[in-house]
Design a protein around this motif. Structure first.
Motif, short mmCIF file in Angstrom:
data_model
loop_
_atom_site.label_atom_id
_atom_site.label_comp_id
_atom_site.label_asym_id
_atom_site.label_seq_id
_atom_site.Cartn_x
_atom_site.Cartn_y
_atom_site.Cartn_z
N ALA A 119 0.85 -1.06 0.08
CA ALA A 119 0.00 0.00 0.16
C ALA A 119 0.84 1.24 0.13
N SER A 120 0.42 2.40 -0.47
CA SER A 120 0.94 3.64 -0.54
C SER A 120 0.10 4.65 0.13
N THR A 121 0.70 5.55 1.06
CA THR A 121 -0.02 6.58 1.81
C THR A 121 0.55 8.03 1.44
N ASN A 122 -0.19 9.04 1.48
CA ASN A 122 0.22 10.31 1.43
C ASN A 122 -0.54 11.39 2.18
N THR A 123 -0.15 12.31 2.63
CA THR A 123 -0.78 13.30 3.52
C THR A 123 -0.59 14.77 2.97
N ASN A 124 -1.35 15.58 3.13
CA ASN A 124 -0.96 17.04 2.55
C ASN A 124 -1.87 17.93 3.14
N THR A 125 -1.58 19.40 3.34
CA THR A 125 -2.49 20.21 3.65
C THR A 125 -2.68 21.20 2.45
N SER A 126 -2.49 20.83 1.17
CA SER A 126 -2.77 21.31 0.16
C SER A 126 -4.18 20.65 -0.72
N THR A 127 -4.45 21.21 -1.83
CA THR A 127 -5.69 20.72 -2.56
C THR A 127 -5.47 19.46 -3.53
N SER A 128 -4.10 19.04 -3.38
CA SER A 128 -3.82 17.83 -4.19
C SER A 128 -2.99 16.89 -3.56
N VAL A 129 -3.29 15.35 -3.95
CA VAL A 129 -2.77 14.50 -3.36
C VAL A 129 -2.51 13.19 -4.19
N SER A 130 -1.39 12.51 -3.88
CA SER A 130 -1.38 11.21 -4.83
C SER A 130 -0.57 10.24 -4.20
N VAL A 131 -0.88 9.08 -4.78
CA VAL A 131 -0.06 7.90 -4.09
C VAL A 131 0.15 6.83 -5.33
N ALA A 132 1.40 6.04 -5.04
CA ALA A 132 2.00 5.12 -6.20
C ALA A 132 2.01 3.71 -5.42
N PRO A 133 0.99 3.01 -5.20
CA PRO A 133 0.95 1.71 -4.54
C PRO A 133 1.50 0.35 -5.64
N THR A 134 1.97 -0.46 -5.15
CA THR A 134 2.33 -1.64 -5.93
C THR A 134 1.21 -2.31 -6.75
#
Length: 235
Positions: A119-134
């Motif tokens: 699994a891939s996780t990401n956190t942000n305080t802006s208005t865009s977010v992305s992940v790259a799971p296997t």
């Protein structure tokens, strides 16, 4: 057979109970090689990451979690071969009553021994977010985002090539909401992303590539008319 979506469902709950029951959450079909994936968002940070999630009284396994800004968290839970039928989903937290957003996908044709890649996780305080799971070329990618807009009813724009499975109702004064997407499966890093509408505050995203059972064929992109269900929890 390819990994296939059976049903997607979403629920919301405002503060009031540390263990809300999402009654009659969704109906899982009696298909072969089932797996249930449940994304849970909470608006009170790491201490609000659920201590347990259960389907029809059977505990799920937590496979990923992340937090943002100390007051918002997200986790991903999975259950192999969940009971079929219309059942309750219960989320338990150590807090007295955070707000919850719950988004789930019931899949079938899933590998019962190694059901997903990393699994891939990401956190942000802006208005865009992305992940790259296997991912795997015969699998089924899932990407879920939870967003606190701090103003009301946030919106979600999917990254290129993605298909929306479900968008949750907004809770906590209309500011807390989530969305779940899939896309055409690929081997290796599977990129998924969202852009949110509204004032930036905090977002989390978790992605996972679900693997096909032995002998499965490549999954096709799902149609836009996937079954969906919205429910509210009771104390």
């Amino acid at each position: 057979m390819p990994v296939t979506l059976d049903v997607a469902a979403a629920g919301g709950y405002d503060a009031g109970s540390s263990s809300p029951t999402f009654a009659n959450f969704m109906t899982i079909g009696a298909n072969a090689n089932r797996a249930l994936y449940v994304f849970v968002g909470t608006n009170d940070g790491s201490s609000a990451i659920p201590s347990a999630v259960s389907w029809n009284g059977v505990a799920l396994t937590k496979i990923a979690e992340c937090t943002t800004t100390g007051d918002q968290g997200m986790s991903l839970w999975r259950l192999i071969n969940p009971d079929s039928g219309l059942r309750d989903l219960v989320v338990s937290s150590s807090l007295s009553g955070p707000a919850f957003v719950v988004i789930a996908a019931s899949l079938y044709g899933v590998n019962q021994t190694t059901p997903e890649g990393a699994a891939s996780t990401n956190t942000n305080t802006s208005t865009s977010v992305s992940v790259a799971p296997t991912g795997t070329s015969d699998g089924y990618p899932l990407g879920c985002v939870i967003y606190w807009e701090n103003g009301g009813n946030p919106t979600f724009t999917s990254g290129g090539g993605q298909t929306r499975l479900i968008t949750s109702s907004a809770v906590a004064g209309g500011s807390y909401r989530g969305a779940l997407d899939t896309e055409t499966p690929v081997a290796g890093a599977q990129s998924l992303s969202f852009t949110m509408g509204g004032s930036a505050y905090a977002s989390e995203m978790i992605g996972v590539g679900v693997r096909a059972a032995a002998g499965g064929a490549a999954a096709s992109r799902p149609p836009y008319n996937q079954p969906r269900r919205f429910v509210s929890a009771r104390r």
